[in-house]
Design a protein around this motif. Structure first.
Motif, PDB file in Angstrom:
ATOM      1  N   TYR A   1      -3.245  -4.589  -9.466  1.00 28.34           N
ATOM      2  CA  TYR A   1      -3.112  -3.208  -9.000  1.00 28.34           C
ATOM      3  C   TYR A   1      -4.509  -2.618  -8.831  1.00 28.34           C
ATOM      4  CZ  TYR A   1      -2.890   1.855  -9.250  1.00 28.34           C
ATOM      5  OH  TYR A   1      -3.084   3.189  -9.010  1.00 28.34           O
ATOM      6  N   THR A   2      -4.721  -1.889  -7.731  1.00 26.33           N
ATOM      7  CA  THR A   2      -6.008  -1.254  -7.475  1.00 26.33           C
ATOM      8  C   THR A   2      -5.779   0.178  -7.004  1.00 26.33           C
ATOM      9  OG1 THR A   2      -6.909  -3.388  -6.746  1.00 26.33           O
ATOM     10  CG2 THR A   2      -8.206  -1.420  -6.242  1.00 26.33           C
ATOM     11  N   SER A   3      -6.496   1.112  -7.594  1.00 21.03           N
ATOM     12  CA  SER A   3      -6.466   2.498  -7.149  1.00 21.03           C
ATOM     13  C   SER A   3      -7.623   2.710  -6.179  1.00 21.03           C
ATOM     14  CB  SER A   3      -6.592   3.452  -8.341  1.00 21.03           C
ATOM     15  OG  SER A   3      -6.666   4.802  -7.903  1.00 21.03           O
ATOM     16  N   VAL A   4      -7.322   3.186  -4.977  1.00 24.14           N
ATOM     17  CA  VAL A   4      -8.363   3.403  -3.967  1.00 24.14           C
ATOM     18  C   VAL A   4      -8.294   4.839  -3.470  1.00 24.14           C
ATOM     19  CG1 VAL A   4      -8.496   1.003  -3.216  1.00 24.14           C
ATOM     20  CG2 VAL A   4      -6.826   2.508  -2.174  1.00 24.14           C
ATOM     21  N   GLN A   5      -9.457   5.456  -3.264  1.00 21.24           N
ATOM     22  CA  GLN A   5      -9.509   6.850  -2.819  1.00 21.24           C
ATOM     23  C   GLN A   5     -10.457   7.045  -1.642  1.00 21.24           C
ATOM     24  OE1 GLN A   5      -9.809   9.671  -6.199  1.00 21.24           O
ATOM     25  NE2 GLN A   5      -9.484   7.899  -7.529  1.00 21.24           N
ATOM     26  N   HIS A   6     -10.980   5.933  -1.106  1.00 23.01           N
ATOM     27  CA  HIS A   6     -11.894   6.030   0.030  1.00 23.01           C
ATOM     28  C   HIS A   6     -11.536   4.964   1.062  1.00 23.01           C
ATOM     29  CE1 HIS A   6     -14.462   8.862  -2.153  1.00 23.01           C
ATOM     30  NE2 HIS A   6     -14.358   8.065  -3.192  1.00 23.01           N
TER      31      HIS A   6
ATOM     32  N   GLY B   1      -2.767   1.759  -4.760  1.00 24.79           N
ATOM     33  CA  GLY B   1      -2.318   3.129  -4.821  1.00 24.79           C
ATOM     34  C   GLY B   1      -3.351   4.064  -4.205  1.00 24.79           C
ATOM     35  N   LEU B   2      -2.892   4.958  -3.323  1.00 28.14           N
ATOM     36  CA  LEU B   2      -3.807   5.873  -2.639  1.00 28.14           C
ATOM     37  C   LEU B   2      -3.946   7.211  -3.357  1.00 28.14           C
ATOM     38  CD1 LEU B   2      -2.752   5.276   1.084  1.00 28.14           C
ATOM     39  CD2 LEU B   2      -4.416   4.046  -0.301  1.00 28.14           C
ATOM     40  N   VAL B   3      -3.177   7.410  -4.426  1.00 26.51           N
ATOM     41  CA  VAL B   3      -3.224   8.670  -5.168  1.00 26.51           C
ATOM     42  C   VAL B   3      -3.389   8.355  -6.652  1.00 26.51           C
ATOM     43  CG1 VAL B   3      -1.984  10.778  -5.787  1.00 26.51           C
ATOM     44  CG2 VAL B   3      -1.776   9.854  -3.481  1.00 26.51           C
TER      45      VAL B   3
ATOM     46  N   LYS C   1       2.215   8.424 -12.751  1.00 28.50           N
ATOM     47  CA  LYS C   1       3.514   7.782 -12.519  1.00 28.50           C
ATOM     48  C   LYS C   1       3.425   6.727 -11.419  1.00 28.50           C
ATOM     49  CE  LYS C   1       6.460  11.601 -14.087  1.00 28.50           C
ATOM     50  NZ  LYS C   1       7.548  12.554 -13.708  1.00 28.50           N
ATOM     51  N   THR C   2       2.702   7.071 -10.354  1.00 30.20           N
ATOM     52  CA  THR C   2       2.516   6.095  -9.275  1.00 30.20           C
ATOM     53  C   THR C   2       1.771   4.874  -9.780  1.00 30.20           C
ATOM     54  OG1 THR C   2       2.469   7.858  -7.619  1.00 30.20           O
ATOM     55  CG2 THR C   2       1.538   5.730  -6.985  1.00 30.20           C
ATOM     56  N   ARG C   3       0.715   5.101 -10.548  1.00 26.21           N
ATOM     57  CA  ARG C   3      -0.064   3.990 -11.094  1.00 26.21           C
ATOM     58  C   ARG C   3       0.796   3.102 -11.979  1.00 26.21           C
ATOM     59  NH1 ARG C   3      -3.385   6.666 -14.363  1.00 26.21           N
ATOM     60  NH2 ARG C   3      -1.980   6.269 -16.120  1.00 26.21           N
TER      61      ARG C   3
ATOM     62  N   ILE D   1       0.866  -1.186   0.000  1.00 21.51           N
ATOM     63  CA  ILE D   1       0.000   0.000   0.000  1.00 21.51           C
ATOM     64  C   ILE D   1       0.899   1.231   0.000  1.00 21.51           C
ATOM     65  CG2 ILE D   1      -1.802   1.269   1.223  1.00 21.51           C
ATOM     66  CD1 ILE D   1      -1.870  -1.910   2.535  1.00 21.51           C
ATOM     67  N   SER D   2       0.789   2.059  -1.022  1.00 26.57           N
ATOM     68  CA  SER D   2       1.661   3.226  -1.133  1.00 26.57           C
ATOM     69  C   SER D   2       0.905   4.390  -1.759  1.00 26.57           C
ATOM     70  CB  SER D   2       2.901   2.887  -1.974  1.00 26.57           C
ATOM     71  OG  SER D   2       3.735   4.012  -2.128  1.00 26.57           O
ATOM     72  N   ASP D   3       1.419   5.609  -1.501  1.00 28.10           N
ATOM     73  CA  ASP D   3       0.795   6.789  -2.088  1.00 28.10           C
ATOM     74  C   ASP D   3       1.735   7.525  -3.039  1.00 28.10           C
ATOM     75  OD1 ASP D   3       2.623   7.841  -0.303  1.00 28.10           O
ATOM     76  OD2 ASP D   3       1.292   9.454   0.375  1.00 28.10           O
ATOM     77  N   GLY D   4       2.851   6.878  -3.415  1.00 28.46           N
ATOM     78  CA  GLY D   4       3.768   7.563  -4.316  1.00 28.46           C
ATOM     79  C   GLY D   4       4.820   6.646  -4.893  1.00 28.46           C
ATOM     80  N   GLU D   5       5.642   7.211  -5.775  1.00 32.09           N
ATOM     81  CA  GLU D   5       6.711   6.458  -6.408  1.00 32.09           C
ATOM     82  C   GLU D   5       7.845   6.180  -5.432  1.00 32.09           C
ATOM     83  OE1 GLU D   5       7.735   7.379 -10.764  1.00 32.09           O
ATOM     84  OE2 GLU D   5       7.163   9.314  -9.916  1.00 32.09           O
ATOM     85  N   ASP D   6       8.643   5.193  -5.780  1.00 32.66           N
ATOM     86  CA  ASP D   6       9.860   4.891  -5.045  1.00 32.66           C
ATOM     87  C   ASP D   6      10.814   6.077  -5.159  1.00 32.66           C
ATOM     88  OD1 ASP D   6      11.656   2.254  -4.094  1.00 32.66           O
ATOM     89  OD2 ASP D   6      12.789   3.860  -5.043  1.00 32.66           O
ATOM     90  N   THR D   7      11.411   6.501  -4.039  1.00 32.90           N
ATOM     91  CA  THR D   7      12.352   7.624  -4.049  1.00 32.90           C
ATOM     92  C   THR D   7      13.794   7.161  -3.896  1.00 32.90           C
ATOM     93  OG1 THR D   7      12.020   7.900  -1.655  1.00 32.90           O
ATOM     94  CG2 THR D   7      10.656   9.246  -3.127  1.00 32.90           C
ATOM     95  N   CYS D   8      14.034   5.880  -4.142  1.00 38.46           N
ATOM     96  CA  CYS D   8      15.373   5.330  -3.922  1.00 38.46           C
ATOM     97  C   CYS D   8      15.947   4.688  -5.176  1.00 38.46           C
ATOM     98  CB  CYS D   8      15.335   4.329  -2.775  1.00 38.46           C
ATOM     99  SG  CYS D   8      14.954   5.101  -1.189  1.00 38.46           S
TER     100      CYS D   8
END
Length: 421
Positions: free
Chosen positions: A209-214, A187-189, A193-195, A155-162
């Motif tokens: 992969y599932t996009s969730v906003q609630h 994905g929470l956002v 790019k995140t998707r 569960i993440s809200d963004g891209e890898d920063t590493c």
């Protein structure tokens, strides 16, 4: 037409067999599962600083994740061994090298103590970086061992920063090990790019992969994925095909996984006794960017290279998986001691990597092999794919011929009567 008819028959038969859950004889089944093996799931939660954003039903992303975890922990089946790993939860500083090592196991994979797990989740506070790649590597180690199903839910809200440790490449390496570990991502956002990154991670291991906003969506989806781990599944067996039939591994009925290089071929051997039927299907997935227009060819050949039957599938860039299959019935023999025939299955692909895309490891390949009792008359199946339909075809041709003669005679008779009158 011959190939298409045989292919359709083969695939339908394979699907019917797998759906019905046919049990293969003990000792001859490569994918037989141990009913006593407990399924394992590790929830991997992004606790980076961005999780403090308040854009999910009026609350923070972290609050939504905590609520989902509490609900899922209450509903986790007793037979599931569950663990929790975090990324970006402990380091508050700005040193990238240190921040990209920030992943820890919050709750070990094992028999679930709901109170302890909830207490651990309650302590989380959005903190640092987003080292998805390192977290996935550690999570794979957490789930190592045992014969049960293994699943990572990220569960993440963004891209890898590493970067440059690309999490997509990490997922491909995990899949290439053939340990049957599936990674599902949420994905929470709704960011493109995140998707794309989370979709790539899931696709590499056969996950979703599932996009969730609630909040409710997040709780429901995580719960579904944990429950799915408890469902009985057929675990693929990792194998390694050869470049030539002579050195190929001999397979029995079962489900197998392998990796195949771009534009290359792999060979596998199957023994088919007189009166048996070989049914085989293969799927090759494009787990990275490839050039359009590609195909997969599955051939059954003799050990001397003579083709027996083939199946083929093509794509034009609109699908990530290409599948095909074949069916080969071996006729009965009057000799009770007649030896089995060794059939070589050759899998060839025409994929090519897009510019700048790594070609290693090879593309994921899944091969289904099923050797069953053949039809009463094997020749029926090989009759251009029509079997006993030849009788119907012959009757239709004869009927059409007679009807044509009658119509011609009636037309000439009516013309003769018209001229007479």
């Amino acid at each position: 037409m011959i190939t298409r008819q045989r292919l359709a028959a083969g695939i339908c038969a394979l699907l019917a067999t797998l759906t019905a859950g046919v049990a293969f004889p003990a000792g001859a089944v490569a994918d037989e599962t141990d009913s006593a093996a407990s399924p394992k799931v590790e929830l991997v939660l992004d606790v980076s600083g961005s999780m403090s954003a308040r854009d999910i039903d009026g609350g923070s992303r972290m609050a939504a994740a905590k609520q989902a975890f509490n609900e899922v922990l209450d509903a986790t089946p007793e037979e599931v061994q569950l663990g929790i790993r975090t990324l970006g939860a402990n380091y508050h500083g700005n040193d990238r090298k240190t921040g990209c090592k920030d992943t820890a196991q919050l709750y070990p994979v094992g028999t679930l103590n709901r109170t302890e797990a909830k207490t651990a989740v309650a302590t989380l506070t959005p903190t640092g970086w987003t080292p998805i790649g390192p977290a996935l590597l550690k999570a794979a180690d957490d789930l190592n061992g045992g014969d049960g199903t293994r699943r990572i839910v990220l569960i993440s809200d963004g891209e890898d920063t590493c970067q440059p440790l690309d999490p997509c490449e990490v997922a491909r390496e995990i899949a290439a090990k053939g340990i049957g570990l599936i990674i599902d991502t949420l994905g929470l956002v709704p960011d493109a790019k995140t998707r794309d990154q989370l979709s790539c991670i899931a696709d590499a291991t056969g996950g979703t992969y599932t996009s969730v906003q609630h909040k409710e969506e997040l709780s429901d989806r995580v719960g579904q994925l944990v429950d799915r781990a408890a469902d009985p599944v057929v675990t693929p067996v990792a194998t390694e095909g050869a470049t030539q039939c002579a050195g190929a591994p001999t397979l029995k009925s079962g489900l197998y996984t392998d990796r195949e290089e771009f534009g290359k071929q792999r060979f596998y051997r199957v023994d088919v006794n007189p009166g048996q039927e070989l049914r085989a299907s293969v799927s090759v997935g494009a787990d990275r960017e490839v050039n359009p227009d590609y195909g997969v060819l599955l051939r059954a050949v003799t050990v001397h290279g003579r083709e027996i039957v083939r199946g083929e599938g093509t794509g034009n860039g609109r699908t990530d998986v290409i599948s095909t299959g074949l069916r080969y019935p071996k006729a009965e023999s009057d000799d009770d001691n007649a030896p089995a025939e060794t059939v070589c299955l050759q899998v060839t692909n025409s994929f090519s990597a897009a510019s700048g895309v790594k070609t290693t490891p090879g593309l994921p390949l899944e091969l289904t092999v099923d050797v069953v009792d053949g039809p009463d008359k094997a020749s029926d199946v090989a009759s251009f794919g029509l079997g006993r339909g030849w009788w119907l075809l012959g009757a239709l041709v004869l009927t059409g011929f007679v009807a044509g003669l009658l119509w011609g005679w009636l037309s000439r008779w009516r013309l003769a009567v018209w001229r007479t009158n």
